[in-house]
Design an enzyme around this catalytic site. Structure first.
Site, PDB file in Angstrom:
ATOM      1  CB  SER A 112      -4.529   1.613   3.875  1.00 29.94           C
ATOM      2  OG  SER A 112      -3.594   1.182   2.911  1.00 29.94           O
ATOM      3  CB  SER A 140      -0.960   0.007   1.196  1.00 31.08           C
ATOM      4  OG  SER A 140      -2.100  -0.768   0.896  1.00 31.08           O
ATOM      5  CE  LYS A 176      -4.490   2.059  -0.748  1.00 32.06           C
ATOM      6  NZ  LYS A 176      -3.927   0.775  -0.330  1.00 32.06           N
TER       7      LYS A 176
END
Length: 440
Positions: free
Chosen positions: A129, A69, A72
């Protein structure tokens, strides 16, 4: 040279790092500055100064790794570019598609057709997230998901992230989604230098969605003195990843930790790395000060941490929320330590600090509305009616006593009523009839 500065917390030997000297003509490569061999289970880590880009601590910083993640951060960076170019505004409404709604958790879980603003989608993506919000942003900013991913890869090339390739905007597992600690530090530094007005998005400790409060997975916020953001990541193949930012006085540092076994280890490792960076004085590399851009990425497949992080010996299912570390009951005052001794651990650097800000409210639609939020969630699945419990079968050779209902006593002088004949016993079930097991 004090080698202990390079790898806090684990007594490991350091891998040789080849550095490209900044400012030297051509592509002359420096010899290994650290000549000790790689530890068997070392995972990447890196600390840099944001303003100068100078490398303070490094181990396996150029090794291919799954970003999870932390991807991102690039989704946010491309969105910031679009905002600055005037392609959209923070209030622009973007729509949850069926593809976005189908993403695996962690996610907000809004049903297709729900609209959110760019600003709220960014906050949900960075704090929760949320994988669905990353796709919503990608489709809303890029027009199509492939177009946005192409823009992500083009931006990585512009920034010099030579070891990075993106396949999706959220970091869900894909063998083609790869980066390095070096590249992630370059990206994080570029966010602070190129979009300082967006820095507060990365230090939000929690968001408030209706009555629910969702806290950031970055457990350094409000626990490590000076921590002011960035992003976590986790999939089984990557282990637990973290890019962490902290500021003390006029020094702003970034730490990258990849591939730890748990969220707790990720948090504590980052705290210790940052503390070593803040306490470090002078240039440990000698006369040549390498910058993060001068590190040279390695080639080859990323390390797969699946067996170690999500293997059968693990008691609980690994997840992004796996962080049960807490402030030490008698913690050190991090800012007051002139030197770090061997007894200083990452856990000892964590404190219970006053909240830096209250939870930030987010909503669906153009403005806060409880009705709109309620309508954004799909209806809960109908509960199946429980089947009536069956009487347990009697044991072989035993009869079940039949309890008669109580009857009023007969009136004086009245003839007693005859007792009812007992009911006929049911015929025995055929031998081949399957009898269901009793409920557990």
């Amino acid at each position: 040279m004090n080698l202990s500065l390079f790898r806090p917390r684990r007594a490991v030997r350091l891998r040789a790092i080849r550095l490209m000297a900044a400012g030297l003509a051509g592509a002359a490569l420096l010899g290994p500055l650290l000549v000790m061999p790689l530890a068997a289970h070392a995972t990447p880590s890196l600390v840099i100064e944001v303003d100068s880009g100078k490398v303070l601590l490094a181990e396996d910083a150029t090794k291919p790794w799954y970003p999870a993640s932390i991807t991102k951060l690039m989704t946010a960076y491309v969105t910031f570019k679009a905002l600055r170019a005037g392609r959209l505004t923070p209030e622009t409404l973007i729509t949850v598609s069926a593809n976005a709604a189908a993403q695996k958790p962690s996610k907000m879980g809004f049903k297709p057709g729900t609209q959110v603003t760019i600003d709220n989608a960014l906050k949900m993506m960075l704090v929760k997230s949320a994988n669905d919000m990353a796709v919503v942003i990608a489709e809303g900013v890029g027009g199509t998901l492939p177009a946005f991913i192409e823009e992500m890869n083009a931006t990585a090339r512009e920034l010099g992230m030579t070891g990075t390739h993106y396949v999706n905007p959220n970091g869900l597992p894909d063998p083609g989604q790869v980066s390095t600690a070096r590249d992630l530090a370059i990206l994080a530094r570029a966010i602070f230098l190129n979009f300082p007005e967006q820095a507060d998005l990365f230090r939000i400790p929690a968001i408030k969605v209706g009555p629910a409060v969702i806290r950031s997975y970055n457990k350094l916020i409000d626990r490590y003195p000076g921590a002011d953001g960035m992003k976590t990541g986790f999939i089984c193949a990557s282990g637990f990843n973290l890019v962490a930012s902290a500021t003390r006085g006029n020094r702003h540092l970034l730490a990258v930790v990849l591939g730890t076994d748990s969220g707790k280890a990720r948090t504590e490792e980052a705290a210790l790395l940052l503390e070593r960076g803040f306490q470090q004085s002078g240039n440990i590399f000698g006369s040549i000060a390498p910058t993060v851009e001068s590190l040279r990425n390695e080639t080859g497949p990323p390390t797969d941490m699946r067996a170690q992080v999500c293997g059968g010996k693990r008691k609980n299912t690994a997840s992004e929320a796996d962080d049960d570390s807490g402030p030490a009951p008698t913690g050190y005052v991090a800012a007051g330590m002139p030197q770090l001794g061997d007894n200083v651990t990452g856990a000892s650097l964590l404190q219970k600090l006053p909240p830096s800000m209250p939870p930030v409210e987010v909503w669906v639609g153009p403005f806060p509305s409880a009705e709109a939020l309620a309508a954004a969630y799909p209806p809960p699945p109908e509960k199946k009616k429980k089947a009536a419990a069956k009487k347990p079968a009697s044991k072989k050779g035993q009869t079940t006593a039949v309890v008669e209902p109580s009857r009023p006593a007969p009136k004086p002088g009245a003839a007693p009523k005859p007792k009812p004949k007992p009911a006929a016993r049911p015929a025995a079930a055929p031998a081949n009839l399957a009898v269901p097991p009793p409920p557990q």
